[in-house]
Design a protein around this motif. Structure first.
Motif, mmCIF file in Angstrom:
data_model
loop_
_atom_site.group_PDB
_atom_site.id
_atom_site.type_symbol
_atom_site.label_atom_id
_atom_site.label_comp_id
_atom_site.label_asym_id
_atom_site.label_seq_id
_atom_site.Cartn_x
_atom_site.Cartn_y
_atom_site.Cartn_z
ATOM 1 N N GLN A 128 4.435 -2.231 -11.805
ATOM 2 C CA GLN A 128 2.994 -2.378 -11.940
ATOM 3 C C GLN A 128 2.696 -3.265 -13.148
ATOM 4 O O GLN A 128 3.255 -3.068 -14.221
ATOM 5 N N VAL A 129 1.826 -4.250 -12.941
ATOM 6 C CA VAL A 129 1.443 -5.187 -13.993
ATOM 7 C C VAL A 129 0.024 -4.860 -14.430
ATOM 8 O O VAL A 129 -0.907 -4.938 -13.626
ATOM 9 N N ASP A 130 -0.127 -4.484 -15.683
ATOM 10 C CA ASP A 130 -1.435 -4.105 -16.206
ATOM 11 C C ASP A 130 -2.068 -5.245 -16.982
ATOM 12 O O ASP A 130 -1.473 -5.789 -17.902
ATOM 13 N N ALA A 161 -2.447 8.866 -12.592
ATOM 14 C CA ALA A 161 -2.423 9.810 -11.470
ATOM 15 C C ALA A 161 -1.661 9.215 -10.280
ATOM 16 O O ALA A 161 -0.879 9.911 -9.617
ATOM 17 N N HIS A 162 -1.876 7.943 -10.011
ATOM 18 C CA HIS A 162 -1.168 7.294 -8.900
ATOM 19 C C HIS A 162 0.328 7.210 -9.181
ATOM 20 O O HIS A 162 1.154 7.461 -8.279
ATOM 21 N N TRP A 190 0.849 -1.192 0.000
ATOM 22 C CA TRP A 190 0.000 0.000 0.000
ATOM 23 C C TRP A 190 0.884 1.241 0.000
ATOM 24 O O TRP A 190 1.644 1.476 0.931
ATOM 25 N N LEU A 191 0.803 2.048 -1.073
ATOM 26 C CA LEU A 191 1.586 3.279 -1.200
ATOM 27 C C LEU A 191 0.704 4.391 -1.749
ATOM 28 O O LEU A 191 -0.012 4.183 -2.735
ATOM 29 N N ALA A 192 0.752 5.533 -1.133
ATOM 30 C CA ALA A 192 0.030 6.723 -1.617
ATOM 31 C C ALA A 192 -1.441 6.427 -1.897
ATOM 32 O O ALA A 192 -1.996 6.847 -2.903
ATOM 33 N N GLY A 193 -2.055 5.684 -1.002
ATOM 34 C CA GLY A 193 -3.496 5.460 -1.102
ATOM 35 C C GLY A 193 -3.954 4.303 -1.974
ATOM 36 O O GLY A 193 -5.151 4.081 -2.121
ATOM 37 N N HIS A 194 -3.023 3.556 -2.568
ATOM 38 C CA HIS A 194 -3.383 2.422 -3.424
ATOM 39 C C HIS A 194 -2.358 1.308 -3.274
ATOM 40 O O HIS A 194 -1.194 1.562 -2.969
#
Length: 166
Positions: free
Chosen positions: A107-109, A123-124, A90-94
């Motif tokens: 990050q895996v999309d 934004a994140h 959990w970092l910066a709200g996500h």
């Protein structure tokens, strides 16, 4: 798990034992993690079974933090770095998929990272960068068919020290 010879369907535990012997490590691990995550089996119950050594290795390696098979293969492929690789941090709200070392975010999309989800991700990523994190975003095609390119980006980021807190 013993099964009556007239029964056509094996228990999940038996299927996992066969997969452990017959599939490559990454694929087998993805199936094992999926079965555990979905609650089809319980780790503690599996530990009590007379599993083959290859199945025991899979059982101990299983993480409940991978949201998909794509996320399962990342730690396996990056183990050689000998760096901490934490999942679902959990970092910066996500939650982020992976943090390598202290500051390298991976990050895996999947296919759902479009539209509103994509804008939220962008934004994140910006918030993370302002907090001193370095973000690498990859997708299914890159992981499954262009891993050498992903590998190259990650090892170069590590070589530059982007995984270290400053």
């Amino acid at each position: 798990v013993p099964r009556h010879p007239d029964v056509l369907v094996d228990p999940v535990e038996n299927v996992l034992a066969v997969i452990a012997r017959c599939r490559p490590h990454e694929q087998a691990l993805a199936v094992w993690e999926s079965a555990l995550r979905q609650g089809l089996v319980v780790r503690e119950s599996l530990r009590l079974l007379p599993l083959a050594p290859v199945a025991r290795v899979l059982l101990e390696e299983c993480s409940l933090h991978s949201d998909s098979g794509l996320e399962t293969v990342i730690p396996v492929r990056l183990r050689f770095l000998r760096l901490p690789i934490r999942q679902q941090v959990w970092l910066a709200g996500h939650a982020v998929d992976f943090v390598i070392g202290d500051r390298l975010v991976l990050q895996v999309d999947g296919g759902h990272h479009v539209g509103v989800q994509r804008r939220s991700d962008i934004a994140h990523d910006a918030r993370l960068k302002l907090l001193g994190y370095h973000v690498i975003r990859i997708d299914y095609v890159q992981i499954m068919t262009r891993w050498s390119e992903v590998h190259d980006v990650i090892v170069r980021a590590v070589a530059q020290g982007l995984h270290r807190a400053r």
